[in-house]
Design a protein around this motif. Structure first.
Motif, PDB file in Angstrom:
ATOM      1  N   GLU A  19       0.840  -1.205   0.000  1.00  0.00           N
ATOM      2  CA  GLU A  19       0.000   0.000   0.000  1.00  0.00           C
ATOM      3  C   GLU A  19       0.871   1.251   0.000  1.00  0.00           C
ATOM      4  OE1 GLU A  19      -2.178  -2.736   3.082  1.00  0.00           O
ATOM      5  OE2 GLU A  19      -0.126  -2.126   2.665  1.00  0.00           O
ATOM      6  N   ARG A  45      -9.651  -1.298   7.591  1.00  0.00           N
ATOM      7  CA  ARG A  45      -8.968  -0.303   8.404  1.00  0.00           C
ATOM      8  C   ARG A  45      -9.053  -0.682   9.864  1.00  0.00           C
ATOM      9  NH1 ARG A  45     -13.127   4.839   7.469  1.00  0.00           N
ATOM     10  NH2 ARG A  45     -14.900   3.957   8.635  1.00  0.00           N
ATOM     11  N   LEU A  80      -5.430   6.097  -1.831  1.00  0.00           N
ATOM     12  CA  LEU A  80      -4.538   5.008  -1.465  1.00  0.00           C
ATOM     13  C   LEU A  80      -4.359   4.081  -2.656  1.00  0.00           C
ATOM     14  CD1 LEU A  80      -5.865   4.061   2.083  1.00  0.00           C
ATOM     15  CD2 LEU A  80      -4.263   5.879   1.419  1.00  0.00           C
ATOM     16  N   TYR A 122      -4.895   1.716   7.184  1.00  0.00           N
ATOM     17  CA  TYR A 122      -5.656   1.100   6.105  1.00  0.00           C
ATOM     18  C   TYR A 122      -4.836  -0.020   5.482  1.00  0.00           C
ATOM     19  CZ  TYR A 122      -9.289   4.619   6.311  1.00  0.00           C
ATOM     20  OH  TYR A 122     -10.345   5.408   6.722  1.00  0.00           O
ATOM     21  N   GLY A 169      -0.988   6.986   2.084  1.00  0.00           N
ATOM     22  CA  GLY A 169      -1.536   7.515   3.320  1.00  0.00           C
ATOM     23  C   GLY A 169      -0.887   8.827   3.705  1.00  0.00           C
ATOM     24  N   THR A 184      -9.804   8.144  10.592  1.00  0.00           N
ATOM     25  CA  THR A 184      -8.414   7.933  10.980  1.00  0.00           C
ATOM     26  C   THR A 184      -8.180   6.483  11.377  1.00  0.00           C
ATOM     27  OG1 THR A 184      -8.103  10.216  11.721  1.00  0.00           O
ATOM     28  CG2 THR A 184      -6.644   8.555  12.671  1.00  0.00           C
ATOM     29  N   THR A 213      -1.100   1.343   5.689  1.00  0.00           N
ATOM     30  CA  THR A 213      -0.666   2.730   5.545  1.00  0.00           C
ATOM     31  C   THR A 213      -1.551   3.600   6.445  1.00  0.00           C
ATOM     32  OG1 THR A 213      -0.171   4.498   3.950  1.00  0.00           O
ATOM     33  CG2 THR A 213      -2.137   3.184   3.522  1.00  0.00           C
ATOM     34  N   GLN A 214      -0.925   4.531   7.145  1.00  0.00           N
ATOM     35  CA  GLN A 214      -1.638   5.348   8.111  1.00  0.00           C
ATOM     36  C   GLN A 214      -2.366   6.495   7.422  1.00  0.00           C
ATOM     37  OE1 GLN A 214      -1.820   5.096  11.677  1.00  0.00           O
ATOM     38  NE2 GLN A 214      -3.367   6.703  11.392  1.00  0.00           N
ATOM     39  N   VAL A 215      -3.624   6.657   7.777  1.00  0.00           N
ATOM     40  CA  VAL A 215      -4.413   7.814   7.353  1.00  0.00           C
ATOM     41  C   VAL A 215      -4.856   8.550   8.610  1.00  0.00           C
ATOM     42  CG1 VAL A 215      -6.553   8.586   6.276  1.00  0.00           C
ATOM     43  CG2 VAL A 215      -5.200   6.774   5.206  1.00  0.00           C
TER      44      VAL A 215
END
Length: 121
Positions: A6, A38, A20, A93, A9, A90, A115-117
């Motif tokens: 991924e 997520r 993404l 993901y 983010g 938040t 991957t951080q969102v």
């Protein structure tokens, strides 16, 4: 063996957008069901949406009308287009691949690293 990576983010303000990407290798991408999940801190992993081998998409109610899943077969890549983001979006993901459609993470055999969102208010 399918490998998934991924990207995309980041930090965005509420109301903003992110896309993404999930790049796949090692499998027959066009025939797989690909999903997005997520996980927020202290919460269970949640189904976000999926796209089947026949390009049928489905989404959890909380993201309908805001998130869209698409894929580019030539690039072996799936996308999650996220609009009108909210702080409650938040999470980390994850993309996942499996052989059939399900909203359960248990049905997906292959996973990306996540991957951080982060959506700020």
């Amino acid at each position: 063996q399918v490998q998934l990576v991924e990207s995309g983010g980041g930090l965005v303000q509420a109301g903003g957008s992110l896309r993404l990407s999930c790049a796949a290798s090692g499998g027959t991408f066009s025939s797989l069901t690909m999903g997005w999940f997520r996980q927020a801190p202290g919460k269970e992993r949640e189904f976000v949406g999926a796209i089947t081998g026949g390009d049928i998409t489905s989404y959890v109610e909380s993201v309908k009308g805001r998130f869209t899943i698409s894929r580019d077969i030539a690039k072996n890549t799936m996308y999650l287009h996220m609009n009108s983001l909210k702080p409650e979006d938040t999470a980390v993901y994850y993309c996942a691949a499996g052989t059939y459609y399900s909203t359960s993470h248990l049905a997906y055999a292959f996973w990306g690293q996540g991957t951080q969102v982060t959506v700020s208010s």
